[in-house]
Structures are given as structure tokens and as C-alpha cells.
Design a protein around this motif. Structure first.
Motif, PDB file in Angstrom:
ATOM      1  N   LYS A   1       0.849  -1.184   0.000  1.00 17.99           N
ATOM      2  CA  LYS A   1       0.000   0.000   0.000  1.00 17.99           C
ATOM      3  C   LYS A   1       0.892   1.244   0.000  1.00 17.99           C
ATOM      4  CE  LYS A   1      -3.935  -2.199   2.190  1.00 17.99           C
ATOM      5  NZ  LYS A   1      -4.980  -2.111   3.209  1.00 17.99           N
ATOM      6  N   PRO A   2       1.282   1.659  -1.208  1.00 20.18           N
ATOM      7  CA  PRO A   2       2.218   2.780  -1.307  1.00 20.18           C
ATOM      8  C   PRO A   2       1.551   4.141  -1.084  1.00 20.18           C
ATOM      9  CG  PRO A   2       1.585   2.043  -3.490  1.00 20.18           C
ATOM     10  CD  PRO A   2       0.949   1.088  -2.510  1.00 20.18           C
ATOM     11  N   VAL A   3       2.378   5.124  -0.794  1.00 19.34           N
ATOM     12  CA  VAL A   3       1.890   6.502  -0.738  1.00 19.34           C
ATOM     13  C   VAL A   3       1.215   6.799  -2.080  1.00 19.34           C
ATOM     14  CG1 VAL A   3       2.615   8.925  -0.679  1.00 19.34           C
ATOM     15  CG2 VAL A   3       3.599   7.285   0.942  1.00 19.34           C
ATOM     16  N   GLY A   4       0.051   7.445  -2.013  1.00 19.60           N
ATOM     17  CA  GLY A   4      -0.709   7.766  -3.221  1.00 19.60           C
ATOM     18  C   GLY A   4      -1.842   6.800  -3.506  1.00 19.60           C
ATOM     19  N   LEU A   5      -1.931   5.719  -2.724  1.00 27.46           N
ATOM     20  CA  LEU A   5      -3.045   4.777  -2.877  1.00 27.46           C
ATOM     21  C   LEU A   5      -4.273   5.365  -2.185  1.00 27.46           C
ATOM     22  CD1 LEU A   5      -4.195   1.976  -3.695  1.00 27.46           C
ATOM     23  CD2 LEU A   5      -3.411   1.154  -1.452  1.00 27.46           C
ATOM     24  N   VAL A   6      -5.348   5.519  -2.932  1.00 24.10           N
ATOM     25  CA  VAL A   6      -6.566   6.139  -2.411  1.00 24.10           C
ATOM     26  C   VAL A   6      -7.774   5.371  -2.943  1.00 24.10           C
ATOM     27  CG1 VAL A   6      -7.998   8.231  -2.420  1.00 24.10           C
ATOM     28  CG2 VAL A   6      -5.500   8.430  -2.297  1.00 24.10           C
ATOM     29  N   TYR A   7      -8.728   5.137  -2.056  1.00 23.74           N
ATOM     30  CA  TYR A   7     -10.005   4.528  -2.443  1.00 23.74           C
ATOM     31  C   TYR A   7     -11.102   5.558  -2.283  1.00 23.74           C
ATOM     32  CZ  TYR A   7      -7.678   0.026  -2.337  1.00 23.74           C
ATOM     33  OH  TYR A   7      -6.827  -1.025  -2.590  1.00 23.74           O
TER      34      TYR A   7
END
Length: 167
Positions: free
Chosen positions: A116-122
């Protein structure tokens, strides 16, 4: 190629459709910290359709304020399709609104991992017809840019849901 709408333009369209149809929307925000609600309430006349918002940054707030089941957070993590869906459904049900938009993600600069990298958004939108969840991978654009991109993505998804219902 047509220029992409700004958050203000998209928010205006969202509010106009909701007001025309006598519908309301509520927000449930984690990584955006209230920026979606702010984008909507920056628009004059927002009170015709904007019910309110939940800033549920802490996991306990997700559980206590909008009913996200602790097992979902434990099993999938706060940044997951399942939690985004539960946030949207929980906010809509708690507020008795017609629509809800929810966002959970990793804006950085810390907090990311290989999975779950930085920039992962749901982003999730809930309505009586169901709930749609979209995963975004914005990359490590920097905290502010990720949060702004998340607001735009959220408003875009709401508009998409609203206009697909009209078709």
C-alpha cells in the motif's frame, strides 16, 4: 482535447443535480480531512443539497461515528476497498442522506508500504442503488497534490454516479 473540470466546476455540477432532484449528499473523509466538504461548501447555495460531513481520520472515529466494523479495518486495513465501501454506506445510513462519498488513502509522506504505497486512495459513492468503489494510484506526488487529486476523484465519481442514474 477538452480541458478537465476543476473541483469547483465539478462540485457545482454535483450540487445542481442534487438540488434539482431534491437529494442530499454527505461526506466521510479520512486522508482528505474535510477538503471534499470544503470544496462543496465553497459553492454558494450548497445548503440545498449538502447535508454535512464526517472527518473520520482515526480508525476509532470510522467505527464510532459511521459504524465501520472494526474487523474490516483489522482484516483489510483502513486503506482498502472494503473500508471505503463501509465508510460510504455508514455515512449515508447515519446521516439519512441520499448519497455519500467517502475517501480513504495514504497521502504521505510516511505511511506507505510495498503493498500500500503513498498515493493509494479509495473513493466510494453510496446510493440506494448500491455502492461504487474506485482505487486510485496517484503515486508519490506529495501530500498536498495527493489530497487535491483525491478531492477531484471523489467529485468526479459522484458526478459519474449522478449522471449515469439519469441515462
Amino acid at each position: 482535447m477538452a480541458a478537465r473540470n476543476t473541483a469547483a466546476e465539478t462540485g457545482q455540477q454535483v450540487l445542481e443535480i442534487l438540488a434539482r432532484d431534491g437529494k442530499t449528499i454527505v461526506t466521510a473523509e479520512s486522508c482528505t480531512g474535510g477538503l471534499i466538504a470544503a470544496a462543496l461548501t465553497d459553492i454558494p447555495g450548497a445548503s440545498q443539497a449538502f447535508y454535512g460531513g464526517y472527518v473520520v481520520y482515526a480508525n476509532a472515529a470510522k467505527t464510532r461515528l459511521i459504524g465501520v466494523q472494526p474487523r474490516l479495518i483489522r482484516d483489510y486495513g483502513a486503506v482498502s476497498n472494503q473500508v471505503a465501501r463501509a465508510m460510504a454506506d455508514g455515512a449515508r445510513n447515519t446521516a439519512h442522506a441520499d448519497f455519500a462519498v467517502a475517501v480513504t488513502g495514504i497521502a504521505g509522506p510516511e505511511g506507505g508500504s510495498e503493498k500500500k504505497p503513498v498515493g493509494l486512495v479509495y473513493v466510494a459513492v453510496s446510493s440506494e442503488l448500491g455502492t461504487v468503489v474506485i482505487e486510485h494510484k496517484f503515486g508519490d506526488l506529495g501530500r498536498d497534490a495527493i489530497r487535491k487529486a483525491s478531492v477531484q476523484a471523489a467529485l468526479d465519481l459522484v458526478l459519474q454516479v449522478l449522471t449515469s442514474d439519469e441515462a
